[in-house]
Design a protein around this motif. Sequence first.
Motif, short mmCIF file in Angstrom:
data_model
loop_
_atom_site.label_atom_id
_atom_site.label_comp_id
_atom_site.label_asym_id
_atom_site.label_seq_id
_atom_site.Cartn_x
_atom_site.Cartn_y
_atom_site.Cartn_z
N ASP A 82 37.13 32.30 45.17
CA ASP A 82 37.31 32.89 46.50
C ASP A 82 38.12 32.04 47.46
N VAL A 86 34.94 45.57 45.26
CA VAL A 86 35.71 44.69 44.37
C VAL A 86 36.80 45.52 43.71
N TYR A 87 38.03 44.97 43.69
CA TYR A 87 39.14 45.66 43.05
C TYR A 87 39.02 45.54 41.53
N HIS A 143 45.11 50.58 44.81
CA HIS A 143 43.93 49.83 44.36
C HIS A 143 42.81 50.79 43.98
N PRO A 194 41.16 30.26 49.08
CA PRO A 194 42.60 30.52 48.98
C PRO A 194 43.39 29.41 48.30
N THR A 216 39.12 40.69 43.20
CA THR A 216 38.92 40.24 44.58
C THR A 216 37.84 41.07 45.26
N ASN A 217 36.89 40.38 45.91
CA ASN A 217 35.90 41.05 46.76
C ASN A 217 36.50 41.24 48.14
N VAL A 218 36.36 42.44 48.72
CA VAL A 218 36.86 42.69 50.07
C VAL A 218 35.73 43.28 50.91
N GLN A 265 32.32 31.00 41.73
CA GLN A 265 32.66 31.97 42.77
C GLN A 265 33.43 31.31 43.91
N SER A 320 46.78 40.82 47.08
CA SER A 320 45.46 41.10 46.49
C SER A 320 45.52 40.97 44.97
N ARG A 321 44.33 40.74 44.36
CA ARG A 321 44.24 40.57 42.91
C ARG A 321 43.05 41.35 42.37
#
Length: 276
Positions: free
Chosen positions: A33, A125-126, A115, A35, A144-146, A29, A140-141
């Motif tokens: 996560d 999450v996306y 999204h 960058p 990805t958790n936002v 994780q 964004s991917r």
Amino acid sequence: MPARQPASSTPASQVAGTAAFSKFMHLMQLVADTPEPMTVPELSKISGYPRPTVYRTVAALVAERLLAEHPRSGKLTLGPRLIQLASRSWGRSELRLAAVEELKRLRDLTGETVHLAVPNGQHMVYIEKLESPSAVRMSSRIGTNVSMHSTSVGKIYLAMLDEAALHAALDALPQPFSLQTPNTVKDSAALRKQLEQVRRRGWSVDDEENEEGICCFGAAIFGEAGKPIAAISVSTLRFRQKPDPEQAYVTPLLEACRAITRRIAETPALSGADML
């Protein structure tokens, strides 16, 4: 002889290998996560695990192709096997399959990035992303958790919960809120005021609250008993936002969410909240 207890009912702390598996997951994780790719020493520092433990765990993950290590720099990235598994998971998502045609239509109508997100603990999450045809793309991917508090998908999901569920969700959010930009809402009290407005009008806005220069509009998809189970956002760059965003983005967004909600209601296999 007593009946064998199902594995799913056994407390995690009693399952053999849980601690090692948790380390594996935590390290993967962190790699996902962060960058910029990290080396093992950097991963050890950020994880808090001893360096020998991280070396052993990373070696095992690399051997299974769940992580990949650059031969010269030693930088770690997600491995091809993990990406394969994730791709198959997202590709088979029943919710995604129910939504994909409407998502394509929404992307084409708005000309912007779309999204699809679902709740994932204290985040969204996306699980699908359709890029704008514009030359300028979003970073964004899928996967990805936002944050709940700073995104349109998070705010619309929270706003559509019943009061008891909303209270529990707000209590679970990390405090104080992480401030992604100067526009990010700062605490639960301020967020609640926003959510009241979102609930009244039925859609949400991320006005450069999660990323500077990007505005997003969100609406919810509902499942069994009218509970929110997912959210869709339309994301646009501030400099190219259309003069009437409600007409340009929100109206087709709400139509797409209503169409997906109807499809879910008409399909028994999709009527529950657990469709991943």
